[in-house]
Design a protein around this motif. Structure first.
Motif, PDB file in Angstrom:
ATOM      1  N   PRO A   1       0.813  -1.229   0.000  1.00  0.00           N
ATOM      2  CA  PRO A   1       0.000   0.000   0.000  1.00  0.00           C
ATOM      3  C   PRO A   1       0.843   1.274   0.000  1.00  0.00           C
ATOM      4  N   LEU A   2       2.029   1.209   0.587  1.00  0.00           N
ATOM      5  CA  LEU A   2       2.920   2.379   0.578  1.00  0.00           C
ATOM      6  C   LEU A   2       3.415   2.645  -0.841  1.00  0.00           C
ATOM      7  N   TRP A   3       3.809   1.579  -1.528  1.00  0.00           N
ATOM      8  CA  TRP A   3       4.255   1.677  -2.912  1.00  0.00           C
ATOM      9  C   TRP A   3       3.131   2.235  -3.787  1.00  0.00           C
ATOM     10  N   THR A   4       1.923   1.734  -3.584  1.00  0.00           N
ATOM     11  CA  THR A   4       0.773   2.202  -4.344  1.00  0.00           C
ATOM     12  C   THR A   4       0.544   3.691  -4.103  1.00  0.00           C
ATOM     13  N   ARG A   5       0.674   4.118  -2.866  1.00  0.00           N
ATOM     14  CA  ARG A   5       0.510   5.542  -2.514  1.00  0.00           C
ATOM     15  C   ARG A   5       1.536   6.395  -3.264  1.00  0.00           C
ATOM     16  N   ILE A   6       2.790   5.959  -3.258  1.00  0.00           N
ATOM     17  CA  ILE A   6       3.847   6.698  -3.957  1.00  0.00           C
ATOM     18  C   ILE A   6       3.558   6.737  -5.453  1.00  0.00           C
ATOM     19  N   TYR A   7       3.282   5.569  -6.022  1.00  0.00           N
ATOM     20  CA  TYR A   7       3.067   5.502  -7.462  1.00  0.00           C
ATOM     21  C   TYR A   7       1.855   6.345  -7.889  1.00  0.00           C
ATOM     22  N   ASN A   8       0.796   6.340  -7.064  1.00  0.00           N
ATOM     23  CA  ASN A   8      -0.410   7.093  -7.419  1.00  0.00           C
ATOM     24  C   ASN A   8      -0.233   8.604  -7.302  1.00  0.00           C
ATOM     25  N   ILE A   9       0.685   9.048  -6.485  1.00  0.00           N
ATOM     26  CA  ILE A   9       0.850  10.492  -6.302  1.00  0.00           C
ATOM     27  C   ILE A   9       1.929  11.084  -7.206  1.00  0.00           C
ATOM     28  N   TRP A  10       2.890  10.275  -7.637  1.00  0.00           N
ATOM     29  CA  TRP A  10       4.025  10.829  -8.373  1.00  0.00           C
ATOM     30  C   TRP A  10       4.057  10.334  -9.811  1.00  0.00           C
ATOM     31  N   LYS A  11       4.218  11.275 -10.730  1.00  0.00           N
ATOM     32  CA  LYS A  11       4.449  10.972 -12.139  1.00  0.00           C
ATOM     33  C   LYS A  11       5.689  11.758 -12.564  1.00  0.00           C
TER      34      LYS A  11
ATOM     35  N   ILE B   1       2.884  14.648   5.050  1.00  0.00           N
ATOM     36  CA  ILE B   1       3.218  13.742   6.151  1.00  0.00           C
ATOM     37  C   ILE B   1       3.042  12.281   5.754  1.00  0.00           C
ATOM     38  N   GLU B   2       1.918  11.956   5.182  1.00  0.00           N
ATOM     39  CA  GLU B   2       1.641  10.574   4.796  1.00  0.00           C
ATOM     40  C   GLU B   2       2.560  10.093   3.677  1.00  0.00           C
ATOM     41  N   ILE B   3       2.756  10.919   2.667  1.00  0.00           N
ATOM     42  CA  ILE B   3       3.601  10.505   1.548  1.00  0.00           C
ATOM     43  C   ILE B   3       5.061  10.432   1.965  1.00  0.00           C
ATOM     44  N   PHE B   4       5.500  11.340   2.836  1.00  0.00           N
ATOM     45  CA  PHE B   4       6.863  11.298   3.352  1.00  0.00           C
ATOM     46  C   PHE B   4       7.114   9.965   4.060  1.00  0.00           C
ATOM     47  N   ASP B   5       6.170   9.555   4.891  1.00  0.00           N
ATOM     48  CA  ASP B   5       6.283   8.286   5.600  1.00  0.00           C
ATOM     49  C   ASP B   5       6.361   7.119   4.619  1.00  0.00           C
ATOM     50  N   ALA B   6       5.569   7.156   3.567  1.00  0.00           N
ATOM     51  CA  ALA B   6       5.586   6.088   2.562  1.00  0.00           C
ATOM     52  C   ALA B   6       6.955   6.014   1.884  1.00  0.00           C
ATOM     53  N   TYR B   7       7.483   7.151   1.454  1.00  0.00           N
ATOM     54  CA  TYR B   7       8.805   7.159   0.815  1.00  0.00           C
ATOM     55  C   TYR B   7       9.871   6.619   1.768  1.00  0.00           C
TER      56      TYR B   7
END
Length: 132
Positions: free
Chosen positions: A88-98, A114-120
């Motif tokens: 789910p962290l990978w999905t969050r990163i992939y969905n937000i960044w192009k 905050i959430e995306i920083f934690d995922a990265y």
């Protein structure tokens, strides 16, 4: 084009990670996002390089995750998908960044980041632990 060895790529990944951390501390959220993405990109390329996997010149994390080893295994994507806490962290990163976002004003604010920083941070650490 000269191939960069995996140790150099790993070092560059760490440098981008540190720049992202400094940018966050200075509330430069767009720059932090850009550098977190570069850090993850360089780290993934380091893994591919270390394992002798050929990859095309790209900034797309998903394209890199789909690179196959000599046995046809997508080592990054297969590992990501098989790890319940990372997927789910990978999905969050992939969905937000192009990749084309590198050229835009992103407009991130602390609540967004905050959430995306934690995922990265967690995906970066997981890749280091799993592959390097």
């Amino acid at each position: 084009m000269t191939k960069i060895d995996f140790e150099t790529l790993k070092k560059k990944a760490w440098e981008h990670k540190r720049i992202a951390e400094y940018a966050i501390a200075d509330e430069l959220y767009d720059q932090a996002m850009l550098n977190w993405n570069f850090a993850l990109e360089m780290l993934m390329k380091s893994v591919l390089q270390k394992d002798g996997i050929t990859y095309t010149k790209t900034h797309d994390l998903y394209v890199m995750s789909e690179c196959r080893n000599s046995k046809g295994v997508k080592i990054l994507l297969s590992s990501i998908n098989s790890t319940r806490s990372i997927r789910p962290l990978w999905t969050r990163i992939y969905n937000i960044w192009k990749p084309e976002m590198r050229y835009r004003n992103l407009g991130f604010v602390p609540d967004d980041f905050i959430e995306i920083f934690d995922a990265y941070e967690r995906v970066y650490k997981w890749i280091e632990d799993q592959f390097l």
